[in-house]
Design a protein around this motif. Structure first.
Motif, PDB file in Angstrom:
ATOM      1  N   THR A  16       0.820  -1.209   0.000  1.00  0.00           N
ATOM      2  CA  THR A  16       0.000   0.000   0.000  1.00  0.00           C
ATOM      3  C   THR A  16       0.858   1.265   0.000  1.00  0.00           C
ATOM      4  O   THR A  16       0.546   2.233  -0.711  1.00  0.00           O
ATOM      5  N   LEU A  17       1.929   1.276   0.789  1.00  0.00           N
ATOM      6  CA  LEU A  17       2.807   2.450   0.816  1.00  0.00           C
ATOM      7  C   LEU A  17       3.440   2.697  -0.544  1.00  0.00           C
ATOM      8  O   LEU A  17       3.590   3.847  -0.978  1.00  0.00           O
ATOM      9  N   SER A  18       3.809   1.622  -1.241  1.00  0.00           N
ATOM     10  CA  SER A  18       4.367   1.774  -2.586  1.00  0.00           C
ATOM     11  C   SER A  18       3.330   2.360  -3.533  1.00  0.00           C
ATOM     12  O   SER A  18       3.647   3.184  -4.395  1.00  0.00           O
ATOM     13  N   LEU A  19       2.077   1.943  -3.365  1.00  0.00           N
ATOM     14  CA  LEU A  19       1.008   2.489  -4.196  1.00  0.00           C
ATOM     15  C   LEU A  19       0.894   3.994  -3.996  1.00  0.00           C
ATOM     16  O   LEU A  19       0.785   4.761  -4.964  1.00  0.00           O
ATOM     17  N   LEU A  20       0.940   4.433  -2.738  1.00  0.00           N
ATOM     18  CA  LEU A  20       0.838   5.863  -2.450  1.00  0.00           C
ATOM     19  C   LEU A  20       2.029   6.633  -3.002  1.00  0.00           C
ATOM     20  O   LEU A  20       1.901   7.776  -3.438  1.00  0.00           O
ATOM     21  N   LYS A  21       3.220   6.013  -2.993  1.00  0.00           N
ATOM     22  CA  LYS A  21       4.426   6.676  -3.489  1.00  0.00           C
ATOM     23  C   LYS A  21       4.485   6.708  -5.017  1.00  0.00           C
ATOM     24  O   LYS A  21       4.944   7.679  -5.615  1.00  0.00           O
ATOM     25  N   GLU A  22       4.017   5.637  -5.652  1.00  0.00           N
ATOM     26  CA  GLU A  22       4.165   5.515  -7.107  1.00  0.00           C
ATOM     27  C   GLU A  22       2.940   5.993  -7.874  1.00  0.00           C
ATOM     28  O   GLU A  22       3.029   6.272  -9.070  1.00  0.00           O
ATOM     29  N   GLY A  23       1.800   6.067  -7.218  1.00  0.00           N
ATOM     30  CA  GLY A  23       0.613   6.640  -7.842  1.00  0.00           C
ATOM     31  C   GLY A  23       0.203   5.961  -9.134  1.00  0.00           C
ATOM     32  O   GLY A  23      -0.048   4.762  -9.193  1.00  0.00           O
ATOM     33  N   TYR A  24       0.136   6.765 -10.193  1.00  0.00           N
ATOM     34  CA  TYR A  24      -0.340   6.297 -11.489  1.00  0.00           C
ATOM     35  C   TYR A  24       0.506   5.169 -12.065  1.00  0.00           C
ATOM     36  O   TYR A  24       0.013   4.390 -12.892  1.00  0.00           O
ATOM     37  N   LEU A  25       1.766   5.080 -11.670  1.00  0.00           N
ATOM     38  CA  LEU A  25       2.667   4.100 -12.264  1.00  0.00           C
ATOM     39  C   LEU A  25       2.811   2.828 -11.425  1.00  0.00           C
ATOM     40  O   LEU A  25       3.562   1.931 -11.798  1.00  0.00           O
ATOM     41  N   PHE A  26       2.076   2.746 -10.309  1.00  0.00           N
ATOM     42  CA  PHE A  26       2.200   1.581  -9.433  1.00  0.00           C
ATOM     43  C   PHE A  26       1.930   0.284 -10.189  1.00  0.00           C
ATOM     44  O   PHE A  26       2.731  -0.663 -10.146  1.00  0.00           O
ATOM     45  N   LEU A  27       0.830   0.199 -10.893  1.00  0.00           N
ATOM     46  CA  LEU A  27       0.493  -1.026 -11.611  1.00  0.00           C
ATOM     47  C   LEU A  27       1.380  -1.221 -12.829  1.00  0.00           C
ATOM     48  O   LEU A  27       1.828  -2.338 -13.104  1.00  0.00           O
ATOM     49  N   ALA A  28       1.656  -0.143 -13.553  1.00  0.00           N
ATOM     50  CA  ALA A  28       2.492  -0.258 -14.749  1.00  0.00           C
ATOM     51  C   ALA A  28       3.906  -0.721 -14.404  1.00  0.00           C
ATOM     52  O   ALA A  28       4.505  -1.530 -15.133  1.00  0.00           O
ATOM     53  N   LEU A  44      -3.760  -2.750   0.832  1.00  0.00           N
ATOM     54  CA  LEU A  44      -4.788  -2.585   1.858  1.00  0.00           C
ATOM     55  C   LEU A  44      -4.995  -3.883   2.644  1.00  0.00           C
ATOM     56  O   LEU A  44      -6.100  -4.204   3.077  1.00  0.00           O
ATOM     57  N   GLY A  45      -3.897  -4.638   2.795  1.00  0.00           N
ATOM     58  CA  GLY A  45      -3.951  -5.873   3.562  1.00  0.00           C
ATOM     59  C   GLY A  45      -4.620  -7.031   2.847  1.00  0.00           C
ATOM     60  O   GLY A  45      -4.888  -8.064   3.460  1.00  0.00           O
ATOM     61  N   LYS A  46      -4.889  -6.875   1.555  1.00  0.00           N
ATOM     62  CA  LYS A  46      -5.596  -7.915   0.810  1.00  0.00           C
ATOM     63  C   LYS A  46      -4.808  -8.361  -0.416  1.00  0.00           C
ATOM     64  O   LYS A  46      -4.059  -7.589  -1.008  1.00  0.00           O
ATOM     65  N   LYS A  47      -5.019  -9.612  -0.790  1.00  0.00           N
ATOM     66  CA  LYS A  47      -4.551 -10.087  -2.081  1.00  0.00           C
ATOM     67  C   LYS A  47      -5.295  -9.332  -3.172  1.00  0.00           C
ATOM     68  O   LYS A  47      -6.510  -9.122  -3.094  1.00  0.00           O
ATOM     69  N   ALA A  48      -4.579  -8.894  -4.191  1.00  0.00           N
ATOM     70  CA  ALA A  48      -5.209  -8.178  -5.301  1.00  0.00           C
ATOM     71  C   ALA A  48      -4.667  -8.695  -6.616  1.00  0.00           C
ATOM     72  O   ALA A  48      -3.447  -8.809  -6.794  1.00  0.00           O
ATOM     73  N   ILE A  49      -5.561  -9.022  -7.538  1.00  0.00           N
ATOM     74  CA  ILE A  49      -5.166  -9.354  -8.904  1.00  0.00           C
ATOM     75  C   ILE A  49      -5.248  -8.077  -9.721  1.00  0.00           C
ATOM     76  O   ILE A  49      -6.264  -7.371  -9.693  1.00  0.00           O
ATOM     77  N   CYS A  50      -4.184  -7.763 -10.426  1.00  0.00           N
ATOM     78  CA  CYS A  50      -4.095  -6.519 -11.195  1.00  0.00           C
ATOM     79  C   CYS A  50      -4.161  -6.824 -12.685  1.00  0.00           C
ATOM     80  O   CYS A  50      -3.520  -7.767 -13.160  1.00  0.00           O
ATOM     81  N   LEU A  51      -4.925  -6.014 -13.399  1.00  0.00           N
ATOM     82  CA  LEU A  51      -5.163  -6.218 -14.821  1.00  0.00           C
ATOM     83  C   LEU A  51      -4.814  -4.959 -15.599  1.00  0.00           C
ATOM     84  O   LEU A  51      -4.979  -3.846 -15.112  1.00  0.00           O
ATOM     85  N   THR A 174      -8.648  14.853  -2.216  1.00  0.00           N
ATOM     86  CA  THR A 174      -8.215  14.278  -0.942  1.00  0.00           C
ATOM     87  C   THR A 174      -8.385  12.767  -0.763  1.00  0.00           C
ATOM     88  O   THR A 174      -7.937  12.234   0.255  1.00  0.00           O
ATOM     89  N   PRO A 175      -9.021  12.017  -1.680  1.00  0.00           N
ATOM     90  CA  PRO A 175      -9.207  10.584  -1.419  1.00  0.00           C
ATOM     91  C   PRO A 175      -7.906   9.820  -1.179  1.00  0.00           C
ATOM     92  O   PRO A 175      -7.867   8.886  -0.366  1.00  0.00           O
ATOM     93  N   ALA A 176      -6.831  10.197  -1.876  1.00  0.00           N
ATOM     94  CA  ALA A 176      -5.558   9.486  -1.715  1.00  0.00           C
ATOM     95  C   ALA A 176      -4.681  10.104  -0.639  1.00  0.00           C
ATOM     96  O   ALA A 176      -3.585   9.604  -0.353  1.00  0.00           O
ATOM     97  N   ALA A 177      -5.157  11.199  -0.037  1.00  0.00           N
ATOM     98  CA  ALA A 177      -4.368  11.868   1.000  1.00  0.00           C
ATOM     99  C   ALA A 177      -4.516  11.139   2.327  1.00  0.00           C
ATOM    100  O   ALA A 177      -5.433  10.337   2.529  1.00  0.00           O
ATOM    101  N   VAL A 178      -3.598  11.427   3.246  1.00  0.00           N
ATOM    102  CA  VAL A 178      -3.676  10.847   4.584  1.00  0.00           C
ATOM    103  C   VAL A 178      -3.757  11.974   5.619  1.00  0.00           C
ATOM    104  O   VAL A 178      -3.344  13.101   5.357  1.00  0.00           O
ATOM    105  N   GLY A 179      -4.313  11.637   6.792  1.00  0.00           N
ATOM    106  CA  GLY A 179      -4.345  12.608   7.881  1.00  0.00           C
ATOM    107  C   GLY A 179      -5.280  13.764   7.648  1.00  0.00           C
ATOM    108  O   GLY A 179      -6.370  13.611   7.076  1.00  0.00           O
TER     109      GLY A 179
END
Length: 420
Positions: A16-28, A44-51, A174-179
């Motif tokens: 999840t932290l990598s997702l927040l850091k990499e944003g649009y390029l996380f999956l790519a 988010l603590g879950k197994k995820a299949i990415c397409l 703000t959806p991807a923001a924290v705090g």
């Protein structure tokens, strides 16, 4: 089963932290590292299949295989989408609610939206010409807040514009923001929903009169599959699903201005007034620049696709940005080339800046047509109806910020109506 293949898998406990850091390029980034458009990770603590890609998008939008209900994280529901909205529905309930949205996306209403946008843009230019500088992103938020409310039939007084504009913008910033930033987005939603609930109550109790054919009235009097009026809170959420996306078009307007600045040869072609080229330019802006990074669903049932096993209840993410830059579908995907849309055979699965699938029965964004109509008007003004200077500024944009916009928010000076 002999045809089953092991899913390429990213190792690790959670990313999840990598997702927040990499944003649009996380999956790519993972698609490239694992050399697969289908892979497994954990977020988010879950197994995820990415397409990623056209074929994967076609699978993802198969309503027999995937569900949307309960997928969106609470932080996104509390800011971007709201509880009970059309995005989280499935089956007949989704189809029925979606028809409500599609009923207000007629050719006549979209032309009305374009006309309102043009009127508001003309008034804004009159104001901008007296300003030392114009911060385009902020000004477009104000302009589009007025457009959205007038088009939807939501009353808006002059002293409400600034506050409502900031609150609507907060919903998609703000959806991807924290705090504190995310908390601010939640407070913004609560404020807007409260005022809209009060407005719906007043309409139903006939204390406030609105046009019967206004979007506000249509939503306030809409009945569900059991012929009951929608809960007033749900009506507020769905009205926001009209207002918020229109104001979010301010992101695309910033990228329109950036593209005009970065690609002057394309600007010259637009100055001829060719509507076909304007359409191609707009579509390439929507394809090329970041808007939504990905979307999610869960598997409705267990199935096998291309030899890969999908278990029932598995979180599945579709890479929107990556699909729009898929080299298997787009030649030179990382180059800005409006001409690619000249002979493009429209597909609901390869070009998905605001999601994919079918408009009427599926989950494709009902506001996509509205987005394009607004952008046509804005592009015409930026190219043909005003002159301006873009002073030195930071025009870079981050692929980790969601949403992403140029850092300077596009500063314009010397804004004047074009003569002649």
């Amino acid at each position: 089963m002999p045809n089953e293949k092991a899913l390429p898998k990213e190792e690790g406990v959670d990313h999840t932290l990598s997702l927040l850091k990499e944003g649009y390029l996380f999956l790519a980034n993972r698609r490239n590292t694992l050399n697969s458009k289908v892979f497994e990770t954990r977020v988010l603590g879950k197994k995820a299949i990415c397409l990623s890609g056209k074929e994967a998008a076609e699978l993802f939008y198969d309503n027999k295989k995937f569900l949307r209900h309960g997928v969106v994280p609470e932080r996104v529901i509390q800011t971007l989408f709201g509880k009970g909205g059309v995005q989280g529905l499935d089956g007949e309930e989704h189809t029925h609610r979606k028809k409500m949205f599609m009923s207000v996306m007629t050719k006549e209403r979209l032309q009305q939206l374009a006309d309102i946008t043009g009127q508001q843009f003309a008034m804004a230019v009159d104001k901008w010409r007296s300003q030392e500088q114009v911060v385009l992103f902020e000004e477009m938020q104000l302009l589009l807040t007025k457009v959205a409310c007038e088009w939807a039939g939501v009353p808006l007084s002059k002293d409400q514009i600034q506050k409502l504009s900031k609150d609507l913008t907060s919903l998609f910033e703000t959806p991807a923001a924290v705090g504190p930033r995310n908390w601010g987005g939640r407070m913004s939603r609560n404020r807007i929903e409260k005022s809209l609930i009060e407005l719906v109550e007043a309409i139903r109790e006939e204390k406030v009169t609105v046009s019967a054919d206004s979007i506000l009235s249509i939503f306030a009097t809409h009945r569900d599959l059991d012929n009951h009026l929608l809960d007033k809170h749900v009506v507020a959420v769905e009205i926001l699903n009209i207002l918020r996306p229109i104001v979010a078009v301010s992101i695309f307007v910033n990228f329109l201005a950036l593209a005009l600045h970065n690609y002057p040869e394309d600007r010259k072609k637009l100055e001829t007034g060719d509507p076909a080229y304007a359409q191609m330019f707009i579509q390439e802006v929507r394809r090329f620049y970041p808007f939504f990074p990905f979307t999610g669903a869960t598997t409705k049932e267990s199935f096998t696709w291309k030899g890969y096993d999908f278990e029932e209840g598995t979180l599945t993410l579709l890479d929107l940005y990556g699909t729009n830059h898929d080299p298997d579908e787009w030649e030179n995907p990382d180059k800005f080339l409006p001409e690619r849309f000249k002979d493009w055979k429209e597909s609901p699965f390869s070009f998905i800046p605001q999601g994919g699938g079918d408009f009427v029965m599926g989950h494709r964004c009902a506001g996509e047509w509205a987005t394009v109509e607004i952008l046509k008007v804005c592009l015409d003004y930026l190219v043909n109806k005003l002159t301006y200077t873009m002073p030195p500024q930071d025009l870079s944009y981050s692929m980790s910020d969601i949403p992403s916009i140029p850092k300077s928010k596009i500063i314009l000076t010397n804004v004047e109506p074009k003569k002649g």
